[in-house]
Design a protein around this motif. Structure first.
Motif, PDB file in Angstrom:
ATOM      1  N   VAL A 119     -64.821 -26.120  -5.134  1.00 22.97           N
ATOM      2  CA  VAL A 119     -64.069 -25.624  -4.143  1.00 22.97           C
ATOM      3  C   VAL A 119     -65.128 -25.275  -2.859  1.00 22.97           C
ATOM      4  CG1 VAL A 119     -62.536 -24.065  -5.436  1.00 22.97           C
ATOM      5  CG2 VAL A 119     -64.878 -23.343  -5.008  1.00 22.97           C
ATOM      6  N   LEU A 133     -59.781 -26.895  -2.702  1.00 22.14           N
ATOM      7  CA  LEU A 133     -60.077 -27.326  -4.082  1.00 22.14           C
ATOM      8  C   LEU A 133     -59.875 -28.912  -4.215  1.00 22.14           C
ATOM      9  CD1 LEU A 133     -60.025 -26.321  -7.088  1.00 22.14           C
ATOM     10  CD2 LEU A 133     -57.576 -26.427  -7.012  1.00 22.14           C
ATOM     11  N   PRO A 153     -63.985 -19.333   0.085  1.00 27.18           N
ATOM     12  CA  PRO A 153     -64.143 -19.297  -1.368  1.00 27.18           C
ATOM     13  C   PRO A 153     -65.557 -19.103  -2.047  1.00 27.18           C
ATOM     14  CG  PRO A 153     -64.285 -21.694  -0.671  1.00 27.18           C
ATOM     15  CD  PRO A 153     -64.297 -20.897   0.543  1.00 27.18           C
ATOM     16  N   SER A 155     -66.268 -18.416  -5.727  1.00 24.81           N
ATOM     17  CA  SER A 155     -66.564 -19.128  -7.191  1.00 24.81           C
ATOM     18  C   SER A 155     -65.350 -19.506  -7.875  1.00 24.81           C
ATOM     19  CB  SER A 155     -67.659 -18.041  -7.865  1.00 24.81           C
ATOM     20  OG  SER A 155     -66.421 -16.921  -8.096  1.00 24.81           O
ATOM     21  N   ILE A 156     -65.649 -20.378  -8.757  1.00 22.36           N
ATOM     22  CA  ILE A 156     -64.365 -20.767  -9.492  1.00 22.36           C
ATOM     23  C   ILE A 156     -64.699 -20.858 -11.002  1.00 22.36           C
ATOM     24  CG2 ILE A 156     -64.995 -23.322  -9.069  1.00 22.36           C
ATOM     25  CD1 ILE A 156     -61.980 -24.039  -9.179  1.00 22.36           C
ATOM     26  N   ILE A 162     -59.962 -18.855  -8.649  1.00 23.26           N
ATOM     27  CA  ILE A 162     -60.846 -18.862  -7.499  1.00 23.26           C
ATOM     28  C   ILE A 162     -60.892 -17.431  -6.809  1.00 23.26           C
ATOM     29  CG2 ILE A 162     -61.342 -20.045  -5.583  1.00 23.26           C
ATOM     30  CD1 ILE A 162     -59.126 -22.451  -6.413  1.00 23.26           C
TER      31      ILE A 162
END
Length: 337
Positions: A119, A133, A153, A155-156, A162
């Motif tokens: 991301v 993404l 964003p 974090s994922i 997300i």
């Protein structure tokens, strides 16, 4: 004399390329560390380190923070021409892949999970900034947000969830927080006013910190049920780095007034305080653990990452003033492991 508690960590100074300064950014659960090395002119090259192979020069420069996952994939941002940056993915044995943009001139990678999903943000053909993404199957796609709000964003995780902060007008930071997943999006509530969310782990737990508008700011752990657990107050300290692993351990570095300076401000109204940096690990069983006592010969240590084995990577200053990368590894027998 009081007995000195047994050491919980052992310290390793990462070697550098040609003896130059290094800046480690991330480490994975295999103990691989990704970072940059600086030459005498301030130019950077990316390096990869582990105990088996030592320091490897990856041969390319970057313009932002680097990330590494458990597959050894590296993501970040690199300069593609004098006026443009682009997000990239580097894979062992395959080299670099530029991720492209959403139609504009630049993109930047912010976070990556163990599935290789990335991301970040990119400019479109109208030079507007949007969150994206990216994965190998679908390429770069714009992240959907309720009401078409732009977002940043944070974090994922490996489930593809997300964490994003929405950017509304008029601009007030922090903005509303949302958790996006394949089933849609939902607001992250309830949160105290002026709360920042930094990290999210595989269990959807998050780090939360209160900002400068709070009279008694705290570090919080937000669990998977949305409940906020206050961990410890700052007492005048300013949060500058936090990392969360899947065991709900948190590594952080804080900037705080020196004790003597605090007294001078209070009694002599001195308005130009000096600060010192202190680093801690918060553990669900042991509570807050000071890390600086394990950093022999290192000052100004700054936490960069924490893996699921409890290992911490960061940077600090040697006695000669040079910047080095430092790895702290928990001693298993001291942690009853």
């Amino acid at each position: 004399r009081l007995c000195k508690p047994p050491a919980l960590y052992r310290m390793t100074l990462l070697p550098s390329l040609d003896g130059r300064c290094t800046h480690a950014y991330r480490l994975n659960d295999r103990g691989q560390v990704i970072g940059v090395v600086y030459d005498a002119n301030g130019h950077t090259r990316s390096f990869l380190w582990d105990r088996t192979h030592g320091v490897q020069d990856l041969g390319f420069a970057n313009t932002g923070k680097l990330m590494i996952n458990n597959a050894g994939q590296v993501a970040g941002t690199m300069r593609t021409d004098p006026n443009s940056d682009e997000a990239f993915l580097w894979e062992p044995g395959k080299g670099k892949t530029l991720l492209g943009t959403l139609g504009g001139k630049s993109s930047s990678g912010y976070a990556m999970n163990n599935r290789g999903q990335i991301v970040g943000v990119s400019r479109d053909a109208n030079d507007c900034l949007h969150a994206f993404l990216w994965d190998k199957e679908t390429g770069m796609k714009k992240l959907p947000i309720p009401d078409g709000i732009r977002c940043l964003p944070q974090s994922i995780n490996d489930a593809g969830q997300i964490l994003v902060m929405a950017i509304k007008q008029p601009l007030v930071l922090p903005g509303p927080w949302f958790l996006l997943d394949p089933n849609g999006s939902k607001p992250v509530t309830p949160l105290p006013p002026d709360t920042w969310l930094y990290g999210m782990n595989a269990n959807s737990c998050m780090i939360a910190t209160e900002g400068s508008r709070s009279s008694k700011p705290h570090l919080f752990l937000r669990n998977q049920h949305g409940e906020l657990k206050p961990l410890f107050p700052y007492r005048g300290e300013f949060e500058i780095a936090t990392r969360l692993n899947d065991k709900n351990q948190i590594a952080c570095s804080l900037l705080t007034n020196r004790l003597w300076e605090s007294l001078r401000i209070r009694f002599f109204r001195r308005h130009l305080p000096s600060f010192e940096k202190r680093s801690y690990l918060w553990d669900p069983v042991r509570g807050r653990i000071p890390l600086d006592r394990y950093l022999k010969g290192i000052t100004e240590f700054h936490v960069e990452d924490l893996n699921n084995n409890g290992c911490i990577i960061g940077r600090g200053n040697r006695e000669d003033g040079s910047v080095c990368s430092v790895l702290l590894e928990p001693i298993p027998e001291r942690w009853n492991k």
